[in-house]
Design a protein around this motif. Sequence first.
Motif, short mmCIF file in Angstrom:
data_model
loop_
_atom_site.label_atom_id
_atom_site.label_comp_id
_atom_site.label_asym_id
_atom_site.label_seq_id
_atom_site.Cartn_x
_atom_site.Cartn_y
_atom_site.Cartn_z
N ALA A 136 0.83 -1.20 0.00
CA ALA A 136 0.00 0.00 0.00
C ALA A 136 0.87 1.25 0.00
N ASP A 137 0.39 2.28 -0.68
CA ASP A 137 1.05 3.59 -0.70
C ASP A 137 0.36 4.59 0.22
N LEU A 138 -0.81 4.22 0.74
CA LEU A 138 -1.56 5.09 1.64
C LEU A 138 -2.54 4.23 2.43
N LEU A 139 -2.67 4.55 3.72
CA LEU A 139 -3.65 3.86 4.58
C LEU A 139 -4.63 4.90 5.10
N ILE A 140 -5.93 4.66 4.84
CA ILE A 140 -7.00 5.56 5.27
C ILE A 140 -7.71 4.94 6.47
N VAL A 141 -7.90 5.75 7.54
CA VAL A 141 -8.51 5.23 8.76
C VAL A 141 -9.61 6.18 9.24
N PRO A 142 -10.88 5.92 8.93
CA PRO A 142 -11.98 6.66 9.57
C PRO A 142 -12.05 6.30 11.05
N MET A 156 -0.81 6.00 18.95
CA MET A 156 -0.76 4.61 18.48
C MET A 156 -0.73 4.56 16.96
N GLN A 157 -1.52 5.41 16.32
CA GLN A 157 -1.61 5.31 14.87
C GLN A 157 -0.41 5.96 14.18
N ALA A 158 0.30 6.86 14.89
CA ALA A 158 1.60 7.29 14.39
C ALA A 158 2.53 6.09 14.31
N PHE A 159 2.47 5.22 15.30
CA PHE A 159 3.30 4.01 15.30
C PHE A 159 2.92 3.06 14.17
N ARG A 160 1.63 3.02 13.79
CA ARG A 160 1.24 2.18 12.65
C ARG A 160 1.95 2.64 11.38
N ALA A 161 2.06 3.96 11.21
CA ALA A 161 2.78 4.47 10.04
C ALA A 161 4.26 4.11 10.11
N ILE A 162 4.85 4.24 11.31
CA ILE A 162 6.27 3.90 11.48
C ILE A 162 6.50 2.41 11.20
N GLU A 163 5.65 1.56 11.75
CA GLU A 163 5.83 0.11 11.61
C GLU A 163 5.70 -0.34 10.16
N THR A 164 4.68 0.18 9.49
CA THR A 164 4.40 -0.30 8.13
C THR A 164 5.18 0.46 7.07
N GLY A 165 5.64 1.68 7.39
CA GLY A 165 6.26 2.52 6.37
C GLY A 165 5.26 3.07 5.37
N VAL A 166 3.98 3.10 5.76
CA VAL A 166 2.91 3.56 4.88
C VAL A 166 2.32 4.86 5.43
N PRO A 167 2.23 5.93 4.63
CA PRO A 167 1.58 7.16 5.13
C PRO A 167 0.14 6.88 5.51
N LEU A 168 -0.34 7.60 6.51
CA LEU A 168 -1.65 7.30 7.10
C LEU A 168 -2.44 8.59 7.25
N VAL A 169 -3.72 8.52 6.87
CA VAL A 169 -4.66 9.62 7.07
C VAL A 169 -5.80 9.11 7.93
#
Length: 240
Positions: A136-142, A156-169
């Motif tokens: 994935a190039d982007l992860l969207i989280v409502p 926690m969700q900042a860590f999801r971006a760090i762990e996966t290397g995927v930008p998160l919105v």
Amino acid sequence: HDWFLEGSRREARAGARLIVWPEQNLLIFKEDEPAFLDRAQRLAADERVYLAMGMGTVHLGEKLPFENKSVLIDPSGRILVSYLKSHAVPGWEAGIMKPGDGRVPVIATSDGRIATVVCFDADFPEFTRQAALGSADLLIVPVNEWKDIKDIHFQMQAFRAIETGVPLVRAASSGLSSAFDQWGRVLGVADYFSAGDRTLTVQVPMGRVPTLYARTGDLFAWICIAALATALWIGWTRII
């Protein structure tokens, strides 16, 4: 419903290319859903935007009457995915929600590969790791949370971006709407509880970076636990 759609049209005409709604902010009865989705598809096509909608669809009379989902529409007006939340919050939500299949959808688009999960799903690192495994190039989280947990959930969700290397919105009702880049750096925050317009506008770079966690998951953590247990056992045997 008009409020959500007109707000999306406003942001599209202001230059947005991706518009994300919070979790289950739009509630709708199942029989009314097709007509609403048709309106949303026409808006996305007319304005040439991606529209990621946090929706709650109600099936009256069923044992589990609630679908908590993220629906992604592309700029041609095509529905790319309708994803059901896989992890219900224990208690009220678990008692009414139809769970998803436990798979994170990763959808190829002309702008990159987009994944989506919903709120509590992103509390589980091994679950969101599927986004990285799917390139994935982007992860969207409502998201829909409450004031007492908004800061810890944000972290926690900042860590999801760090762990996966995927930008998160993450678009949050009763919390912190935010965006992170591939390294977990904060790109923007809007606090639901602050005064003024709660709309977050941010530029997000598409594209992931490879990470050890995406490759190995919790293996390193288990190795650390095993090493600690071994060290404790060696120390104990020397004492006796």
